[in-house]
Scaffold this motif. Structure first.
Motif, mmCIF file in Angstrom:
data_model
loop_
_atom_site.group_PDB
_atom_site.id
_atom_site.type_symbol
_atom_site.label_atom_id
_atom_site.label_comp_id
_atom_site.label_asym_id
_atom_site.label_seq_id
_atom_site.Cartn_x
_atom_site.Cartn_y
_atom_site.Cartn_z
ATOM 1 N N VAL A 1 -7.800 7.054 -1.475
ATOM 2 C CA VAL A 1 -7.502 5.796 -0.793
ATOM 3 C C VAL A 1 -7.899 4.615 -1.677
ATOM 4 O O VAL A 1 -7.181 3.616 -1.760
ATOM 5 N N LYS B 1 -4.615 8.659 3.940
ATOM 6 C CA LYS B 1 -3.483 8.617 3.016
ATOM 7 C C LYS B 1 -2.279 9.398 3.537
ATOM 8 O O LYS B 1 -1.142 9.109 3.176
ATOM 9 N N LYS C 1 -10.192 -1.671 -0.262
ATOM 10 C CA LYS C 1 -10.137 -0.408 0.474
ATOM 11 C C LYS C 1 -10.112 -0.661 1.977
ATOM 12 O O LYS C 1 -9.414 0.024 2.723
ATOM 13 N N ALA D 1 -5.511 1.505 -2.884
ATOM 14 C CA ALA D 1 -5.847 0.098 -2.651
ATOM 15 C C ALA D 1 -5.890 -0.672 -3.968
ATOM 16 O O ALA D 1 -5.352 -1.782 -4.064
ATOM 17 N N PHE E 1 -6.696 -1.187 3.295
ATOM 18 C CA PHE E 1 -5.956 0.062 3.510
ATOM 19 C C PHE E 1 -6.202 0.572 4.922
ATOM 20 O O PHE E 1 -5.261 0.915 5.645
ATOM 21 N N LEU F 1 0.827 -1.205 0.000
ATOM 22 C CA LEU F 1 0.000 0.000 0.000
ATOM 23 C C LEU F 1 0.864 1.259 0.000
ATOM 24 O O LEU F 1 0.583 2.215 -0.738
#
Length: 197
Positions: free
Chosen positions: A30, A51, A41, A34, A44, A12
């Motif tokens: 985001v 982020k 997601k 991902a 993440f 990531l």
């Protein structure tokens, strides 16, 4: 998709830096990160709050510095305890395997004023943590603060030198040299009076 993905956090982070460089920080979501990493997601958010944390996850850095200061020999002077902490960063954080990541991270931050501000705030918090760690060793408050500030300056200089594309030295070596340079510069300020107008 599998419930457990190997190296998901690093995948990531790498995907985020690629996208930040390609599209810009503001234009990357985001979900984009991902997808680039081939993960969901939700994966993440198991690793990062947002982020920004990809760039500024600072707990490990602060913890490594303060732990190393606490573990420094009891007889170590304040700046020697800071040097022990910089050595630890070279062993555990700023390793040759992480250099490419940190170079890309630095480029992303330098391209965004908001991220530069966040980086500066991170430095302030890191310096305060180092000062507290020194105070916990019994170093008087002002001495702890000065040693922490000098250490932070050495860390900033070392980080810049280590991220230079032509650099081949280990971070710990560079950091020790930077700390020596900072100490010499501080000493030189006593012998060079300012010019009067």
């Amino acid at each position: 998709m599998a419930r457990w993905e190997p190296n998901a956090s690093q995948r990531l982070a790498d995907a985020a830096l690629e996208l930040f460089a390609e599209r810009g920080y503001e234009n990357t979501t985001v979900l984009d990160i991902a997808r680039r990493a081939g993960l969901a997601k939700s994966t993440f958010f198991r690793h990062f709050r947002d982020k920004r944390e990809v760039l500024f996850g600072e707990d490990a850095l602060t913890e490594r510095l303060t732990t190393a200061i606490a573990a420094a020999p009891a007889e170590a002077a304040p700046l020697e305890a800071v040097a022990c902490a910089l050595d630890a960063l070279g062993r555990d954080v700023f390793t040759p395997a992480r250099r490419a990541f940190t170079v890309r991270r630095r480029a992303v931050i330098e391209a965004n004023p908001d991220l530069q501000e966040r980086e500066a705030l991170k430095g302030v918090r890191l310096t305060a943590s180092v000062a507290r760690a020194l105070a916990d060793r019994g170093v008087p408050g002002l001495v702890a603060r000065v040693a922490a500030e000098l250490g932070a300056l050495a860390l900033e200089i070392a980080y810049g030198r280590w991220n230079d594309q032509d650099c081949t030295e280990e971070f710990g070596v560079i950091a020790r040299r930077a700390l020596g340079d900072v100490q010499k510069a501080a000493s030189a300020t006593r012998g060079h009076p300012g010019r009067s107008r």
